[in-house]
Design an enzyme around this catalytic site. Structure first.
Site, PDB file in Angstrom:
ATOM      1  N   GLN A  74       0.812  -1.205   0.000  1.00 36.46           N
ATOM      2  CA  GLN A  74       0.000   0.000   0.000  1.00 36.46           C
ATOM      3  C   GLN A  74       0.852   1.264   0.000  1.00 36.46           C
ATOM      4  O   GLN A  74       2.053   1.227   0.231  1.00 36.46           O
ATOM      5  CB  GLN A  74      -0.914   0.011   1.229  1.00 36.46           C
ATOM      6  CG  GLN A  74      -1.986  -1.060   1.182  1.00 36.46           C
ATOM      7  CD  GLN A  74      -2.973  -0.925   2.334  1.00 36.46           C
ATOM      8  OE1 GLN A  74      -2.949  -1.710   3.258  1.00 36.46           O
ATOM      9  NE2 GLN A  74      -3.843   0.064   2.263  1.00 36.46           N
ATOM     10  N   HIS A  75       0.201   2.380  -0.282  1.00 39.63           N
ATOM     11  CA  HIS A  75       0.692   3.750  -0.094  1.00 39.63           C
ATOM     12  C   HIS A  75       1.712   4.225  -1.109  1.00 39.63           C
ATOM     13  O   HIS A  75       1.996   5.417  -1.168  1.00 39.63           O
ATOM     14  CB  HIS A  75       1.305   3.945   1.300  1.00 39.63           C
ATOM     15  CG  HIS A  75       0.492   3.459   2.439  1.00 39.63           C
ATOM     16  ND1 HIS A  75      -0.822   3.821   2.622  1.00 39.63           N
ATOM     17  CD2 HIS A  75       0.804   2.627   3.465  1.00 39.63           C
ATOM     18  CE1 HIS A  75      -1.281   3.238   3.718  1.00 39.63           C
ATOM     19  NE2 HIS A  75      -0.320   2.506   4.241  1.00 39.63           N
ATOM     20  N   ASP A 229      -2.374  -4.836   0.155  1.00 40.66           N
ATOM     21  CA  ASP A 229      -1.963  -6.128   0.719  1.00 40.66           C
ATOM     22  C   ASP A 229      -2.720  -6.495   1.986  1.00 40.66           C
ATOM     23  O   ASP A 229      -3.062  -7.669   2.188  1.00 40.66           O
ATOM     24  CB  ASP A 229      -0.460  -6.168   0.962  1.00 40.66           C
ATOM     25  CG  ASP A 229       0.085  -4.978   1.745  1.00 40.66           C
ATOM     26  OD1 ASP A 229      -0.707  -4.128   2.205  1.00 40.66           O
ATOM     27  OD2 ASP A 229       1.315  -4.888   1.890  1.00 40.66           O
TER      28      ASP A 229
END
Length: 465
Positions: A74-75, A229
């Site tokens: 992520q991110h 995830d």
């Protein structure tokens, strides 16, 4: 006659890319493949695509696969120009150069306002903080950014042929970690994107439904929306309300499936969404399995011996605060690890090994407490990730976490969740398919509040606090 339908789940993590091909009806693994990713916190996304192609080839290709979906870290910030080319290397979730940018954003709007708007208070890891860093430090790159997307969005787009920025798509689970999407309202907050980018308004991926078909591969396999995830792992574990998923990998993650949308101004809880339409409030630490790696290296032992040492001795007042790479929760990007209470009587390898496992678990227990304090049910823990292979960690977890701990057999739960989502998109049913759960062992123990009390006494004394 039953016609076998196949689905593929892709896990593109910080460390590697894995592809698992499964029977869409039963979830049984048919074949798999993998490829490594390079280390670093700044990566050219083309490396991920190369690894994906290698892992697909290692898995025997996708020629007979009916549906595919991607779960990924992520991110990460990926900026694309008007032609769809990558503007600069992606900044990963664990790149902390944007820590001061996150603080600036909080100062400008206020922590409570961020929490109310998107359930997330900007930290170094959050995408909007990285975009502010880009705007302030590389304004030419920020000017060229016609679109911004996440790692799973970009990989799904590549699978579908990358046919223009308008075909970019994401899902609620991954979008909820950006700092400019509200999981509660199920909508982007473009004003917050503009704030992060200092007035710029790049295009964002369309947010697809949990089982929506967002495209097709060149071979005709439909592409599910994919997800981040953590949401993929929860889906792979079939986690339900009251289940807390504790994943001990590069980072430590505590997340709970719930219908309660979190809005925590402290920033400890990130108000993320899951991959099914529910909420997935989440607490993340930077330091998890690598605490065990570092301690094993320090003692000159392997992980099996580290575990044996940890179970051979109580810590006897020795506390390891495991902020070895700074920390995200609590937000201390400049902190370092520390050992407290060292005396002649507790200076053996066994004491240090025990303190390392307990310190890691105490940080995660603080995360579970934060969820409880927000009114979120925490009935049991599902313990997964590479760190869950440690027998000492499994044995000590229920006493420190304060609830029964269920440890499924080691598995690839992010890839499993992505495959389950692909099967859901293929079936077109209201709910995801029900696959057989992995065999699991349950650990129970009486709580040991003294361990956590001692940890609480010293955790705020660390450098950079």
């Amino acid at each position: 006659m039953h016609v076998l339908a196949l689905v593929a789940g892709i896990d593109s993590s910080t460390q590697s890319c894995k592809v698992f091909v499964r029977d869409a009806d039963s979830g049984e693994v048919v074949r798999s493949g993998r490829a490594k990713h390079p280390d670093g916190t700044e990566i050219d996304p083309a490396v991920w695509k190369d690894a994906l192609e290698t892992a697909i080839a290692d898995a025997g290709g996708l020629g007979d696969v009916d549906a595919v979906a991607v779960g990924a870290q992520q991110h990460g910030m990926i900026c694309l120009d008007e032609q769809g080319s990558v503007v600069r290397p992606a900044l990963l979730w664990n790149d902390t150069r944007s820590a001061s940018s996150g603080r600036d954003l909080v100062d400008e709007l206020g922590a409570q306002e961020w929490a109310d708007a998107v359930g997330v208070v900007p930290l170094a890891s959050i995408t909007v903080s990285k975009l502010r860093w880009l705007a302030d430090n590389e304004p030419t790159s920020a000017d060229r950014a016609a679109a911004v997307c996440l790692p799973h969005d970009w990989l799904s787009w590549q699978l579908g042929g990358a046919s223009g920025l308008d075909s970019l798509a994401t899902d609620r689970g991954d979008a909820s970690g950006t700092g400019y999407f509200s999981a509660g309202a199920n909508a982007y907050r473009r004003d917050l994107l503009e704030l992060g980018m200092r007035g710029r308004q790049p295009q964002l991926p369309r947010v697809a439904g949990p089982s929506e078909r967002i495209g097709e591969t060149a071979g005709g396999a439909l592409i599910g929306p994919g997800t981040g995830d953590n949401a993929a792992a929860a889906l792979g574990l079939a986690a339900g309300v009251g289940d807390v998923v504790v994943s001990i990998g590069t980072s430590g993650v505590v997340s709970a499936v719930t219908d309660v949308a979190a809005a925590d101004p402290s920033g400890i809880i990130a108000g993320f969404a899951d991959a099914t339409g529910r909420q997935l409030p989440l607490v993340c630490t930077l330091n998890a399995a690598r605490v065990l790696d570092a301690t094993a290296s320090l003692l000159g032992v392997d992980h099996a011996e580290l575990s044996r040492l940890a179970l051979s001795s109580p810590s006897e007042g020795l506390v390891l605060v495991p902020y070895l790479e700074g920390e995200r929760t609590p937000n201390r990007p400049d902190a370092s690890g520390a050992i407290h209470g060292l005396r002649l009587g507790n200076s053996t390898p066994g004491h240090l090994a025990r303190a390392a496992v307990e310190g890691l678990l105490c940080g995660l227990a603080d995360g579970i407490d934060a969820l409880r304090n927000a009114g979120i049910e925490t009935r049991r823990v599902l313990l997964v990730g590479g760190g869950a292979k440690s027998e000492a960690l499994r044995e000590l977890a229920p006493a420190i976490l304060g609830v029964p701990v269920v440890v499924p057999e080691p598995g690839e739960y992010v890839a499993d969740g992505a495959a389950r989502q692909a099967a859901w998109a293929l079936a077109g049913t209201p709910e995801p398919p029900q696959w057989a759960s992995a065999p699991a062992r349950t650990y129970e123990a009486d709580p040991t509040p003294a361990i956590r009390e001692r940890y609480a006494e010293v955790r705020d004394l660390t450098e950079g606090a």
